[in-house]
Write an enzyme that holds these catalytic residues in place. Structure first.
Site, PDB file in Angstrom:
ATOM      1  N   CYS A 133       0.860  -1.185   0.000  1.00  0.00           N
ATOM      2  CA  CYS A 133       0.000   0.000   0.000  1.00  0.00           C
ATOM      3  C   CYS A 133       0.900   1.239   0.000  1.00  0.00           C
ATOM      4  CB  CYS A 133      -0.964  -0.018   1.181  1.00  0.00           C
ATOM      5  SG  CYS A 133      -0.147   0.021   2.798  1.00  0.00           S
ATOM      6  N   ARG A 134       0.499   2.281   0.702  1.00  0.00           N
ATOM      7  CA  ARG A 134       1.314   3.493   0.771  1.00  0.00           C
ATOM      8  C   ARG A 134       2.373   3.377   1.863  1.00  0.00           C
ATOM      9  NH1 ARG A 134       1.890   8.188   3.481  1.00  0.00           N
ATOM     10  NH2 ARG A 134       0.236   7.695   4.937  1.00  0.00           N
TER      11      ARG A 134
END
Length: 180
Positions: A133-134
């Site tokens: 993800c981030r």
């Protein structure tokens, strides 16, 4: 001892026990629920160690999931992704985040869309799946949900913030023009 120090010490003991289990299987036995490990061969007989908590995904919000997945660093993932293989890279950020750049070859399945139904993009439950993800929070959540659905080879690799390679912009959504 402060709580953080106790957690770190417990983690170190767990790592040592798991390392012993991997390197010397004939000297280690594990009970059915996986919480008790006996190391055979101490000077005064077997030594038992009881594991409390989960082996991965130590997050209060993840109690509802099985958490049967592996976590690796983004650097380890980058090395793996340099060689083509039979795996899927899943970016669990939003469509907008994905469109701003993603790891080459990744597909986008937003974390919030992973519920109780198997994602149609992941039909093979035995496929190796790398999830990012981030920053690493949503990838842990998504990995836990996939594992709970029965996916057998889920590998969580953190966040794209730690990615040092090129980003793929080819399948990015067109940029919106700002007026005024």
């Amino acid at each position: 001892m402060k709580k953080r120090t106790k957690i770190l010490a417990a983690g170190a003991v767990t790592v040592l026990v798991i390392t012993a289990a991997i390197t010397a299987k004939k000297y280690v036995s594990v009970d059915r629920d996986g919480r008790s490990i006996s190391i055979i061969g101490g000077s005064d007989g077997p030594t038992s160690i009881f594991l409390a908590g989960k082996l991965s995904g130590e997050d209060e919000n993840e109690d509802e999931y099985e958490n049967e997945y592996i976590s690796i660093t983004m650097e380890e993932a980058k090395t793996i992704f340099e060689v083509p293989g039979d795996y899927v890279i899943v970016d669990v950020r939003t469509v907008e985040e994905f469109s701003q750049g993603h790891i080459p070859g990744a597909i986008n399945i937003a974390n919030e869309t992973i519920t109780d139904e198997e994602p149609k993009e992941l039909p093979d439950k035995n496929q190796t799946i790398y999830v990012y993800c981030r920053s690493g929070n949503r990838s842990k959540q998504a990995s836990a949900k996939l594992a709970a659905m029965g996916y057998t080879d889920v590998i969580e690799c953190g966040g794209i913030l730690d990615w040092t390679g090129e980003l793929d912009m080819k399948s990015a959504l067109p940029m919106r023009r700002r007026f005024g």
